[in-house]
Motif scaffolding. Sequence first.
Motif, PDB file in Angstrom:
ATOM      1  N   SER A 164       0.858  -1.216  -0.019  1.00 22.44           N
ATOM      2  CA  SER A 164       0.178  -0.002  -0.079  1.00 22.44           C
ATOM      3  C   SER A 164       0.867   1.142   0.002  1.00 22.44           C
ATOM      4  O   SER A 164       1.825   1.414   0.827  1.00 22.44           O
ATOM      5  CB  SER A 164      -1.033   0.152   1.250  1.00 22.44           C
ATOM      6  N   ILE A 165       0.745   2.081  -0.938  1.00 21.90           N
ATOM      7  CA  ILE A 165       1.642   3.345  -0.932  1.00 21.90           C
ATOM      8  C   ILE A 165       0.702   4.524  -0.612  1.00 21.90           C
ATOM      9  O   ILE A 165      -0.291   5.005  -1.303  1.00 21.90           O
ATOM     10  CB  ILE A 165       1.970   3.370  -2.587  1.00 21.90           C
ATOM     11  N   ALA A 166       1.273   5.375   0.216  1.00 21.87           N
ATOM     12  CA  ALA A 166       0.873   6.471   0.889  1.00 21.87           C
ATOM     13  C   ALA A 166      -0.710   6.306   1.024  1.00 21.87           C
ATOM     14  O   ALA A 166      -1.569   7.104   0.529  1.00 21.87           O
ATOM     15  CB  ALA A 166       1.043   7.703  -0.209  1.00 21.87           C
ATOM     16  N   ALA A 167      -0.934   5.336   1.658  1.00 24.70           N
ATOM     17  CA  ALA A 167      -2.397   4.893   1.808  1.00 24.70           C
ATOM     18  C   ALA A 167      -3.034   5.212   3.235  1.00 24.70           C
ATOM     19  O   ALA A 167      -4.186   5.020   3.534  1.00 24.70           O
ATOM     20  CB  ALA A 167      -2.892   3.331   1.459  1.00 24.70           C
ATOM     21  N   ASP A 168      -2.188   5.615   4.156  1.00 26.73           N
ATOM     22  CA  ASP A 168      -3.029   6.143   5.636  1.00 26.73           C
ATOM     23  C   ASP A 168      -2.265   7.646   5.738  1.00 26.73           C
ATOM     24  O   ASP A 168      -1.290   8.031   5.418  1.00 26.73           O
ATOM     25  CB  ASP A 168      -2.649   5.026   6.567  1.00 26.73           C
ATOM     26  N   ALA A 169      -3.066   8.086   6.775  1.00 23.10           N
ATOM     27  CA  ALA A 169      -2.436   9.394   7.222  1.00 23.10           C
ATOM     28  C   ALA A 169      -1.401   9.649   7.724  1.00 23.10           C
ATOM     29  O   ALA A 169      -0.441  10.514   7.241  1.00 23.10           O
ATOM     30  CB  ALA A 169      -3.662   9.588   8.303  1.00 23.10           C
ATOM     31  N   LYS A 170      -0.701   8.555   8.414  1.00 23.01           N
ATOM     32  CA  LYS A 170       0.568   8.746   8.995  1.00 23.01           C
ATOM     33  C   LYS A 170       1.735   8.629   7.897  1.00 23.01           C
ATOM     34  O   LYS A 170       2.620   9.566   8.088  1.00 23.01           O
ATOM     35  CB  LYS A 170       0.905   7.533  10.060  1.00 23.01           C
ATOM     36  N   THR A 171       1.750   7.823   7.060  1.00 22.74           N
ATOM     37  CA  THR A 171       2.559   7.732   5.894  1.00 22.74           C
ATOM     38  C   THR A 171       2.393   8.907   4.994  1.00 22.74           C
ATOM     39  O   THR A 171       3.486   9.304   4.311  1.00 22.74           O
ATOM     40  CB  THR A 171       2.677   6.434   4.975  1.00 22.74           C
ATOM     41  N   ILE A 172       1.104   9.338   5.018  1.00 17.01           N
ATOM     42  CA  ILE A 172       1.127  10.608   4.002  1.00 17.01           C
ATOM     43  C   ILE A 172       1.788  11.808   4.445  1.00 17.01           C
ATOM     44  O   ILE A 172       2.564  12.616   3.932  1.00 17.01           O
ATOM     45  CB  ILE A 172      -0.367  10.970   3.849  1.00 17.01           C
ATOM     46  N   LYS A 173       2.038  11.764   6.090  1.00 24.52           N
ATOM     47  CA  LYS A 173       2.692  12.753   6.626  1.00 24.52           C
ATOM     48  C   LYS A 173       4.369  12.663   6.411  1.00 24.52           C
ATOM     49  O   LYS A 173       4.949  13.784   6.120  1.00 24.52           O
ATOM     50  CB  LYS A 173       2.552  12.733   8.059  1.00 24.52           C
ATOM     51  N   GLY A 174       4.555  11.458   6.058  1.00 24.50           N
ATOM     52  CA  GLY A 174       6.030  11.410   5.657  1.00 24.50           C
ATOM     53  C   GLY A 174       6.262  11.857   4.587  1.00 24.50           C
ATOM     54  O   GLY A 174       7.667  12.142   4.029  1.00 24.50           O
ATOM     55  N   GLN A 175       5.302  11.974   3.328  1.00 21.96           N
ATOM     56  CA  GLN A 175       5.854  12.721   2.238  1.00 21.96           C
ATOM     57  C   GLN A 175       6.216  14.148   2.539  1.00 21.96           C
ATOM     58  O   GLN A 175       6.893  14.655   1.596  1.00 21.96           O
ATOM     59  CB  GLN A 175       4.551  12.673   1.242  1.00 21.96           C
ATOM     60  N   LYS A 176       5.933  14.874   3.167  1.00 16.69           N
ATOM     61  CA  LYS A 176       5.983  15.975   3.570  1.00 16.69           C
ATOM     62  C   LYS A 176       7.499  16.230   3.897  1.00 16.69           C
ATOM     63  O   LYS A 176       8.212  17.298   3.807  1.00 16.69           O
ATOM     64  CB  LYS A 176       5.256  16.685   4.645  1.00 16.69           C
ATOM     65  N   LYS A 177       7.861  15.096   4.411  1.00 15.25           N
ATOM     66  CA  LYS A 177       9.384  15.154   4.789  1.00 15.25           C
ATOM     67  C   LYS A 177      10.219  14.418   3.506  1.00 15.25           C
ATOM     68  O   LYS A 177      11.335  14.332   3.775  1.00 15.25           O
ATOM     69  CB  LYS A 177       9.812  14.377   6.074  1.00 15.25           C
ATOM     70  N   GLY A 178       9.647  14.060   2.481  1.00 15.32           N
ATOM     71  CA  GLY A 178      10.184  13.808   1.328  1.00 15.32           C
ATOM     72  C   GLY A 178      10.357  12.125   1.192  1.00 15.32           C
ATOM     73  O   GLY A 178      11.184  11.923   0.190  1.00 15.32           O
ATOM     74  N   TYR A 179       9.624  11.495   1.760  1.00 12.86           N
ATOM     75  CA  TYR A 179       9.649  10.092   1.661  1.00 12.86           C
ATOM     76  C   TYR A 179       8.176   9.432   1.334  1.00 12.86           C
ATOM     77  O   TYR A 179       7.131  10.002   1.613  1.00 12.86           O
ATOM     78  CB  TYR A 179      10.076   9.358   2.985  1.00 12.86           C
ATOM     79  N   LEU A 180       8.371   8.305   0.395  1.00 14.04           N
ATOM     80  CA  LEU A 180       7.053   7.842  -0.020  1.00 14.04           C
ATOM     81  C   LEU A 180       7.506   6.166   0.588  1.00 14.04           C
ATOM     82  O   LEU A 180       8.151   5.528   0.215  1.00 14.04           O
ATOM     83  CB  LEU A 180       7.093   7.615  -1.528  1.00 14.04           C
ATOM     84  N   GLY A 187       6.185   2.436   1.134  1.00 15.30           N
ATOM     85  CA  GLY A 187       5.057   1.361   0.554  1.00 15.30           C
ATOM     86  C   GLY A 187       4.996   0.344   1.995  1.00 15.30           C
ATOM     87  O   GLY A 187       5.946   0.004   2.676  1.00 15.30           O
ATOM     88  N   ILE A 188       3.860   0.149   2.286  1.00 20.32           N
ATOM     89  CA  ILE A 188       3.485  -0.874   3.482  1.00 20.32           C
ATOM     90  C   ILE A 188       3.061  -2.115   3.177  1.00 20.32           C
ATOM     91  O   ILE A 188       1.957  -2.079   2.247  1.00 20.32           O
ATOM     92  CB  ILE A 188       2.658  -0.219   4.652  1.00 20.32           C
ATOM     93  N   LEU A 189       3.431  -3.207   3.816  1.00 19.85           N
ATOM     94  CA  LEU A 189       2.761  -4.454   3.495  1.00 19.85           C
ATOM     95  C   LEU A 189       1.823  -4.781   4.717  1.00 19.85           C
ATOM     96  O   LEU A 189       2.343  -4.664   5.727  1.00 19.85           O
ATOM     97  CB  LEU A 189       3.620  -5.496   3.229  1.00 19.85           C
ATOM     98  N   TYR A 190       0.733  -5.074   4.307  1.00 17.81           N
ATOM     99  CA  TYR A 190      -0.343  -5.382   5.531  1.00 17.81           C
ATOM    100  C   TYR A 190      -0.619  -7.136   5.440  1.00 17.81           C
ATOM    101  O   TYR A 190      -1.401  -7.139   4.555  1.00 17.81           O
ATOM    102  CB  TYR A 190      -1.555  -4.640   5.557  1.00 17.81           C
ATOM    103  N   LEU A 191      -0.051  -7.603   6.413  1.00 21.29           N
ATOM    104  CA  LEU A 191      -0.742  -9.086   6.276  1.00 21.29           C
ATOM    105  C   LEU A 191      -1.739  -9.244   7.425  1.00 21.29           C
ATOM    106  O   LEU A 191      -1.991  -8.274   8.142  1.00 21.29           O
ATOM    107  CB  LEU A 191       0.596 -10.094   6.634  1.00 21.29           C
ATOM    108  N   ALA A 192      -2.335 -10.301   7.466  1.00 24.81           N
ATOM    109  CA  ALA A 192      -3.192 -10.604   8.739  1.00 24.81           C
ATOM    110  C   ALA A 192      -2.548 -10.887   9.816  1.00 24.81           C
ATOM    111  O   ALA A 192      -1.826 -11.990   9.905  1.00 24.81           O
ATOM    112  CB  ALA A 192      -4.297 -11.712   8.215  1.00 24.81           C
ATOM    113  N   PRO A 193      -2.632 -10.092  11.125  1.00 27.39           N
ATOM    114  CA  PRO A 193      -1.913 -10.443  12.242  1.00 27.39           C
ATOM    115  C   PRO A 193      -2.032 -11.717  12.849  1.00 27.39           C
ATOM    116  O   PRO A 193      -3.101 -12.114  12.744  1.00 27.39           O
ATOM    117  CB  PRO A 193      -2.346  -9.165  12.997  1.00 27.39           C
ATOM    118  N   ALA A 194      -1.216 -12.172  13.685  1.00 29.40           N
ATOM    119  CA  ALA A 194      -1.266 -13.322  14.671  1.00 29.40           C
ATOM    120  C   ALA A 194      -1.631 -14.572  13.679  1.00 29.40           C
ATOM    121  O   ALA A 194      -1.118 -14.720  12.748  1.00 29.40           O
ATOM    122  CB  ALA A 194      -2.253 -13.052  15.725  1.00 29.40           C
TER     123      ALA A 194
END
Length: 245
Positions: A14-30, A32-39
Amino acid sequence: MTKFDNIKTTKLLSIAADAKTIKGQKKGYLTGILYLAPATQAGVGDMCPKRSKGCTDSCLYTAGRAVMFSSINQARIRKTREFMNHRQEFMQALVRDIYRLKRKAKREGLTPVVRLNGTSDVSWERIKFVPENGVEKTTLAELFPNIQFYGYTKNPLRFKRLPDNWHLTFSRSESNDDAVRQVLEQGHNVAVVFNKLPNTWQGKPVVNGDETDLRFLDPSGVVVGLKAKGDAKADSSGFVVQANL
Ligand code: SF4
Protein backbone atom coordinates in the motif's frame (compact mmCIF):
# COMPACT_ATOMS: atom_id res chain seq x y z
CA MET A 1 -7.16 -17.79 -12.73
CA THR A 2 -4.61 -19.79 -10.73
CA LYS A 3 -3.11 -18.61 -7.47
CA PHE A 4 0.14 -17.80 -9.29
CA ASP A 5 -1.62 -15.73 -11.97
CA ASN A 6 -3.38 -13.94 -9.19
CA ILE A 7 -0.19 -13.03 -7.34
CA LYS A 8 1.42 -11.80 -10.57
CA THR A 9 -1.19 -9.05 -10.73
CA THR A 10 -1.57 -8.45 -7.00
CA LYS A 11 -0.33 -5.18 -5.57
CA LEU A 12 1.19 -6.13 -2.27
CA LEU A 13 2.39 -2.74 -1.03
CA SER A 14 0.00 0.00 0.00
CA ILE A 15 1.58 3.27 -1.06
CA ALA A 16 0.78 6.48 0.82
CA ALA A 17 -2.51 4.90 1.82
CA ASP A 18 -2.84 6.16 5.39
CA ALA A 19 -2.63 9.44 7.24
CA LYS A 20 0.65 8.64 8.99
CA THR A 21 2.62 7.72 5.88
CA ILE A 22 1.12 10.68 4.00
CA LYS A 23 2.76 12.87 6.67
CA GLY A 24 6.07 11.26 5.62
CA GLN A 25 5.66 12.70 2.11
CA LYS A 26 5.99 16.18 3.56
CA LYS A 27 9.45 15.09 4.73
CA GLY A 28 10.32 13.78 1.26
CA TYR A 29 9.65 10.03 1.69
CA LEU A 30 7.22 7.73 -0.08
CA THR A 31 6.39 4.70 2.07
CA GLY A 32 5.21 1.34 0.75
CA ILE A 33 3.63 -0.78 3.51
CA LEU A 34 2.75 -4.45 3.40
CA TYR A 35 -0.27 -5.39 5.52
CA LEU A 36 -0.67 -9.08 6.32
CA ALA A 37 -3.31 -10.55 8.60
CA PRO A 38 -1.86 -10.36 12.14
CA ALA A 39 -1.28 -13.25 14.56
CA THR A 40 -3.01 -16.47 13.42
CA GLN A 41 -5.94 -14.75 11.75
CA ALA A 42 -5.24 -16.20 8.29
CA GLY A 43 -5.07 -19.75 9.66
CA VAL A 44 -1.65 -20.53 8.17
CA GLY A 45 0.68 -19.96 11.11
CA ASP A 46 1.56 -17.14 13.49
CA MET A 47 2.68 -13.91 11.80
CA CYS A 48 3.69 -12.43 15.20
CA PRO A 49 5.67 -15.06 17.16
CA LYS A 50 6.45 -12.75 20.10
CA ARG A 51 3.06 -11.08 20.43
CA SER A 52 1.42 -10.58 23.81
CA LYS A 53 -2.20 -11.03 24.79
CA GLY A 54 -2.63 -7.28 25.17
CA CYS A 55 -1.21 -6.35 21.77
CA THR A 56 -3.09 -9.18 20.05
CA ASP A 57 -6.43 -8.17 21.55
CA SER A 58 -5.89 -4.56 20.64
CA CYS A 59 -4.57 -5.37 17.13
CA LEU A 60 -7.19 -7.95 16.21
CA TYR A 61 -10.01 -5.78 17.39
CA THR A 62 -8.85 -2.85 15.29
CA ALA A 63 -7.46 -4.75 12.31
CA GLY A 64 -9.53 -7.87 12.57
CA ARG A 65 -12.93 -8.28 14.14
CA ALA A 66 -14.08 -4.76 13.35
CA VAL A 67 -13.47 -5.31 9.64
CA MET A 68 -13.74 -9.09 9.57
CA PHE A 69 -15.89 -9.20 6.47
CA SER A 70 -14.45 -6.21 4.69
CA SER A 71 -12.55 -6.54 1.44
CA ILE A 72 -9.48 -5.02 3.11
CA ASN A 73 -9.32 -7.79 5.65
CA GLN A 74 -9.98 -10.47 3.07
CA ALA A 75 -7.09 -9.11 0.98
CA ARG A 76 -4.77 -9.26 4.00
CA ILE A 77 -5.76 -12.86 4.68
CA ARG A 78 -5.23 -13.79 1.02
CA LYS A 79 -1.77 -12.16 0.95
CA THR A 80 -0.81 -13.98 4.14
CA ARG A 81 -1.84 -17.34 2.70
CA GLU A 82 0.10 -16.63 -0.48
CA PHE A 83 3.16 -15.67 1.60
CA MET A 84 2.99 -18.92 3.57
CA ASN A 85 1.97 -21.29 0.76
CA HIS A 86 3.83 -19.81 -2.27
CA ARG A 87 6.86 -18.11 -0.73
CA GLN A 88 9.01 -17.91 -3.85
CA GLU A 89 6.27 -16.38 -6.03
CA PHE A 90 5.25 -14.05 -3.24
CA MET A 91 8.78 -12.70 -2.82
CA GLN A 92 9.12 -12.18 -6.58
CA ALA A 93 5.82 -10.27 -6.59
CA LEU A 94 7.07 -8.18 -3.67
CA VAL A 95 10.23 -7.34 -5.61
CA ARG A 96 8.13 -6.16 -8.58
CA ASP A 97 6.11 -4.02 -6.20
CA ILE A 98 9.23 -2.42 -4.69
CA TYR A 99 10.33 -1.51 -8.24
CA ARG A 100 6.84 0.00 -8.75
CA LEU A 101 7.31 2.03 -5.55
CA LYS A 102 10.75 3.20 -6.76
CA ARG A 103 9.32 4.37 -10.11
CA LYS A 104 6.48 6.24 -8.44
CA ALA A 105 8.85 7.86 -5.93
CA LYS A 106 11.16 8.96 -8.76
CA ARG A 107 8.24 10.53 -10.66
CA GLU A 108 7.22 12.44 -7.54
CA GLY A 109 10.72 13.46 -6.49
CA LEU A 110 10.51 11.45 -3.25
CA THR A 111 12.72 8.84 -1.55
CA PRO A 112 11.15 5.37 -1.49
CA VAL A 113 11.12 3.54 1.87
CA VAL A 114 9.55 0.18 2.74
CA ARG A 115 7.80 -1.11 5.86
CA LEU A 116 6.91 -4.80 5.49
CA ASN A 117 5.31 -5.48 8.86
CA GLY A 118 2.33 -3.11 8.81
CA THR A 119 0.36 -5.65 10.85
CA SER A 120 2.74 -8.58 11.35
CA ASP A 121 6.19 -9.38 12.79
CA VAL A 122 7.93 -11.50 10.17
CA SER A 123 11.77 -11.61 10.03
CA TRP A 124 11.85 -10.50 6.38
CA GLU A 125 15.55 -9.66 6.49
CA ARG A 126 16.38 -13.38 6.88
CA ILE A 127 14.26 -14.64 3.96
CA LYS A 128 16.27 -15.87 0.98
CA PHE A 129 14.70 -16.37 -2.42
CA VAL A 130 15.65 -16.56 -6.10
CA PRO A 131 14.64 -13.37 -7.93
CA GLU A 132 12.98 -13.53 -11.37
CA ASN A 133 15.64 -14.11 -14.04
CA GLY A 134 18.14 -14.84 -11.26
CA VAL A 135 19.93 -18.02 -10.31
CA GLU A 136 21.34 -17.31 -6.85
CA LYS A 137 19.35 -16.90 -3.69
CA THR A 138 19.35 -13.39 -2.26
CA THR A 139 17.57 -11.21 0.31
CA LEU A 140 15.55 -8.03 -0.13
CA ALA A 141 18.27 -6.02 1.63
CA GLU A 142 20.89 -7.29 -0.85
CA LEU A 143 18.64 -6.75 -3.86
CA PHE A 144 17.75 -3.20 -2.82
CA PRO A 145 20.85 -1.84 -1.01
CA ASN A 146 19.69 1.76 -1.54
CA ILE A 147 16.22 1.27 -0.10
CA GLN A 148 15.63 1.94 3.59
CA PHE A 149 13.54 -0.83 5.16
CA TYR A 150 12.07 -0.16 8.59
CA GLY A 151 9.49 -1.30 11.09
CA TYR A 152 8.60 -2.35 14.60
CA THR A 153 9.25 -5.73 16.21
CA LYS A 154 8.62 -7.57 19.46
CA ASN A 155 11.32 -10.08 18.59
CA PRO A 156 14.65 -9.02 20.19
CA LEU A 157 16.53 -11.64 18.17
CA ARG A 158 15.87 -9.64 15.01
CA PHE A 159 18.38 -6.99 16.17
CA LYS A 160 21.20 -9.49 15.73
CA ARG A 161 22.87 -9.26 12.32
CA LEU A 162 20.53 -6.59 10.93
CA PRO A 163 21.47 -5.41 7.41
CA ASP A 164 22.72 -1.80 7.21
CA ASN A 165 19.60 -0.66 5.36
CA TRP A 166 17.18 -2.21 7.86
CA HIS A 167 15.99 -0.16 10.87
CA LEU A 168 13.94 -1.70 13.66
CA THR A 169 12.27 -0.16 16.69
CA PHE A 170 11.53 -2.61 19.50
CA SER A 171 7.91 -2.67 20.55
CA ARG A 172 7.08 -2.93 24.26
CA SER A 173 4.21 -5.07 25.51
CA GLU A 174 2.90 -5.91 28.98
CA SER A 175 5.11 -9.02 29.09
CA ASN A 176 8.52 -8.16 27.59
CA ASP A 177 10.14 -5.88 30.21
CA ASP A 178 13.43 -7.81 30.21
CA ALA A 179 13.75 -7.51 26.44
CA VAL A 180 12.92 -3.78 26.66
CA ARG A 181 15.80 -3.24 29.11
CA GLN A 182 18.19 -5.31 27.00
CA VAL A 183 17.31 -3.52 23.76
CA LEU A 184 17.55 -0.05 25.37
CA GLU A 185 20.97 -0.99 26.81
CA GLN A 186 22.09 -1.97 23.31
CA GLY A 187 21.20 1.56 22.14
CA HIS A 188 18.11 0.69 20.11
CA ASN A 189 14.83 2.55 20.38
CA VAL A 190 11.70 1.19 22.02
CA ALA A 191 8.13 2.09 21.11
CA VAL A 192 5.68 2.32 24.00
CA VAL A 193 1.93 2.88 23.90
CA PHE A 194 0.88 5.43 26.53
CA ASN A 195 -2.42 6.90 27.65
CA LYS A 196 -0.69 10.30 27.45
CA LEU A 197 2.84 11.00 26.32
CA PRO A 198 5.28 11.72 29.19
CA ASN A 199 8.57 13.59 28.66
CA THR A 200 10.70 10.62 29.78
CA TRP A 201 10.24 6.90 30.42
CA GLN A 202 12.78 4.57 32.07
CA GLY A 203 15.19 7.50 32.07
CA LYS A 204 15.02 7.96 28.28
CA PRO A 205 13.55 10.94 26.42
CA VAL A 206 10.18 10.25 24.80
CA VAL A 207 9.66 11.39 21.19
CA ASN A 208 6.22 11.62 19.62
CA GLY A 209 5.91 8.61 17.30
CA ASP A 210 2.56 9.74 15.96
CA GLU A 211 4.04 12.69 14.10
CA THR A 212 5.41 10.51 11.31
CA ASP A 213 5.99 6.83 10.62
CA LEU A 214 9.63 7.39 9.63
CA ARG A 215 11.23 5.62 12.60
CA PHE A 216 14.67 5.43 10.94
CA LEU A 217 14.91 9.23 11.34
CA ASP A 218 14.60 9.02 15.14
CA PRO A 219 17.76 9.67 17.16
CA SER A 220 19.20 6.56 18.86
CA GLY A 221 18.46 5.79 22.51
CA VAL A 222 14.96 7.25 22.71
CA VAL A 223 11.53 5.94 23.60
CA VAL A 224 9.02 6.33 20.77
CA GLY A 225 5.74 7.29 22.43
CA LEU A 226 2.51 6.29 20.70
CA LYS A 227 -0.88 7.34 22.03
CA ALA A 228 -3.41 4.58 22.67
CA LYS A 229 -6.03 4.52 19.96
CA GLY A 230 -9.30 2.69 19.36
CA ASP A 231 -9.80 -0.37 21.54
CA ALA A 232 -6.38 0.08 23.18
CA LYS A 233 -7.83 3.00 25.16
CA ALA A 234 -9.80 0.46 27.18
CA ASP A 235 -6.77 -1.83 27.68
CA SER A 236 -6.49 -3.39 31.13
CA SER A 237 -3.67 -5.84 30.35
CA GLY A 238 -0.83 -3.37 30.96
CA PHE A 239 -0.09 -3.09 27.22
CA VAL A 240 -0.91 0.63 27.46
CA VAL A 241 1.37 2.35 29.98
CA GLN A 242 -0.57 4.71 32.24
CA ALA A 243 1.77 7.68 32.48
CA ASN A 244 1.41 9.70 35.66
CA LEU A 245 1.48 13.24 34.35
S1 SF4 B 1 2.86 -8.17 17.30
FE1 SF4 B 1 2.17 -6.25 16.33
S2 SF4 B 1 1.07 -6.88 14.49
FE2 SF4 B 1 1.26 -8.69 15.81
S3 SF4 B 1 -0.62 -8.77 17.04
FE3 SF4 B 1 0.89 -7.62 18.25
S4 SF4 B 1 0.55 -5.46 17.68
FE4 SF4 B 1 -0.47 -6.72 16.12
